[in-house]
Motif scaffolding. Sequence first.
Motif, PDB file in Angstrom:
ATOM      1  N   LYS A  79       8.860   1.814  -6.352  1.00  0.00           N
ATOM      2  CA  LYS A  79       7.914   0.932  -5.662  1.00  0.00           C
ATOM      3  C   LYS A  79       8.672  -0.135  -4.861  1.00  0.00           C
ATOM      4  CE  LYS A  79       7.428  -2.100  -9.689  1.00  0.00           C
ATOM      5  NZ  LYS A  79       6.517  -2.672 -10.704  1.00  0.00           N
ATOM      6  N   HIS A  80       7.963  -0.808  -3.938  1.00  0.00           N
ATOM      7  CA  HIS A  80       6.613  -0.620  -3.432  1.00  0.00           C
ATOM      8  C   HIS A  80       6.782  -0.089  -2.012  1.00  0.00           C
ATOM      9  CE1 HIS A  80       6.433  -3.951  -6.381  1.00  0.00           C
ATOM     10  NE2 HIS A  80       5.286  -3.394  -6.764  1.00  0.00           N
ATOM     11  N   ASP A 129      -0.783   0.744  -5.890  1.00  0.00           N
ATOM     12  CA  ASP A 129      -0.592  -0.471  -6.679  1.00  0.00           C
ATOM     13  C   ASP A 129      -1.972  -0.885  -7.181  1.00  0.00           C
ATOM     14  OD1 ASP A 129       0.508  -2.677  -7.886  1.00  0.00           O
ATOM     15  OD2 ASP A 129       1.646  -3.310  -6.127  1.00  0.00           O
TER      16      ASP A 129
END
Length: 789
Positions: free
Chosen positions: A159-160, A236
């Motif tokens: 991530k992200h 997310d």
Amino acid sequence: MKIISESERKKAQQLLKQLSLSEKCSLLTGKDYWHIQGIPRLHLPDMMVSDGPSGLRKQEGKVDYLGMLPSKPTICYPCPSACASTFDPNLLEQLGIALGEECVHEEIGILLTPGINHKRSSLGGRNFEYYSEDPYVTETMAEALINGLQSTGVGCSLKHFCCNNQETARMINNSIVDDRALAQIYLRPFEKLIQRCQPATIMLAYNQLNGIYCAENKDLMDLGRQWGFEGFYISDWGGVNDRFLSIKNGLSLEMPGMNKELCHQVEKKIQEGEWEEDELDQRILPILEILVHHKNMQAKKEQPYTIEREALAKKIARESIVLLKNEDNLLPLSSHSSIALIGNMAKYPRYQGAGSSNVNTDTIESLCDFLPFAYYAKGYDENGHTNDVWLQEAEQLAKRAQVALVVVGLPLFYETEGYDKKDLSLPAGMRKLIERVLEANENTIVVVESGSPVLLPHLEKIKGLVFASLLGSYGGSAIAEILMGQISPSGKLNETFVRSLSQIPILEYPRSLRNTYYIESIYTGYRYYDAAKIDVAFPFGYGLSYTSFFYSNGAKNGNSITFDLTNTGKMDGKEVVQLYVSSSAPFSVPKLLRYKKISLKPQETKHIELFWEREDLEEYFDPWILREGDYTFYVGSSSRDRQLSFQEHIDGANIEVPNAYQNATYVKELDLHDFHFLIAYEEKENIRPKRYGMNTTIQDLIDTNWIYRLLIRGIMKKMLKDDQDIYKNLIEEMPLRILRMYGVSQTTMEGLFEMLNGKWIQGWKKINQNEIKKVIHDLEGLHESEIQK
């Protein structure tokens, strides 16, 4: 390292054929806050995921978005930023294994780590959770962690993805980046890690990238597939804007799963012929694969190895500590010296960042525990405030001591998910304390506990300076061992320390704007500071030792540089040798090519070879090319240290670049007019929506209507404790679509928007009162519950 076996793939393909359309759609959203939906009919259990960059954050009771509520007690490891300062991927691989074993024991299938976003500015509130301002350091550290973690059978969530480089307005912000910077700085670690590690999942960022939310950005997700990504894309938490568009464009899993509206929506689209079931199968097959894999893993439940994990946490802490100044060889200290130990953090350390990486740990070592012979004075409170009594006590203690040891840092909520810093200064009380102690004792050593650079008052007067970062559960003993000379410091800075805010090309993240322009392009971090020859406080890769190292017999042969490294001191030590390259071509920056951490005994010499590939010299001008120019390869102990240097002219392409970007010294004068020469992005009008909708923020409501302002502030007062004002910014910048995370249905959302837009009666009829009551109850529950500090 792949975690899905060929037999598990085949099993998942067989199970796919047995699923009804409804069962397939059920996999598109989580079962709840922390679980991926299983298929009970086929004996596939639900699978838990968890946060974990600094240790496992397994929430078993109440859950929350802000990382405020407690989780199961465990070891808190040094933060990712500290880990990167070790410059030792082997330690990160061991950390990955330790985290993976704990996940297996706790029956967790995916750990939501590592975060590999670029540290675009030292003001970034989440910098403690990321590795470096250098993409290569980020890539190598994350590669080691992923390989270690996935070797245990537990999947990672890389991530992200992508350009989540600020916390300010992160859920609505639009990161506008030119293609060259995007490829060389922001996407490069993702590309390399997909190719080398095959992460189980990739978490898409909250923000927009050049006008498109990452969770619905088909080009971005297709790019990952082109690089070879075989896992599934996960949102997310609360990061989905248009649910169906996201699934259609490549997203597989929306998290959290608070209701099944997305599942019903997709099922209806397929039944009505608006989407193909084959495409749905492509989204859910990787989810089925990991569910099959997780079921197999449950028979391999590990037992915790607490002693070994404690030892690892201590070792990482020791090797991450960076010695920045040591005038007159004031360090290491002697137990026979009289030492004044000053500062609240010496007794109550700052050991981790705030937010979703917050770890609940039973063990927190303090420096006081390991320097029992030192005389202690408080100096300031937990928020960095001081008073005349504490200052006078510290001053008198410092006067009587041979050495004054001052421990300072950034209080917990200065560095947190959801909030960017306004400056790099220590709290005013700490600055006053340092000034008074320096006046009382010239032999002053300052220890800094923070996850990112700080500005220090009277830096030129401080003789000893130790950057201890955020060291987790066992930082107290690690700092003491360094201070007392039991081991030599070997950490190096993963991020440049500037002398003033004015040196940072990105000074602030304006909350009123929804567009963030990456005007500096590739001129970021040390690549900018070094190319522009800015006199920083401490350069990237910098760190002193208690011993000394000598570089000799350097030679360049093709794509290889060899040299001898000798420990010329009287103590065992470790040196991080670093190879950089710079080019005479315009619009270029120096960059790290390779590094290696070398352990040497006194008077020992080792022969070192650093090798690079041709592609390491290529730059992105669509496509990647090698440019003609005079190249300088240099080896040293930081980006500014040139112990060995080699020049070579390399033939290649000549590329015309915009005049404003030819030289790094122009960066501070760049504006949007210059930036438009780099980007093809068509800028949209940067205004707040005229009507209230999904991406209206809480701040929009506060700014435009006094009734909403009173109502919202009343709710926030009930929700947050007095010392948690830091979370106000995060909440105020949230779009209203975040309510979906609390189980608010689409119908209720539509009713809410109709009411906000003046259709009170029509909207009121659509609202489910129980859903709204539940949201308010949950938010108020954060205040009433025991908040994890």
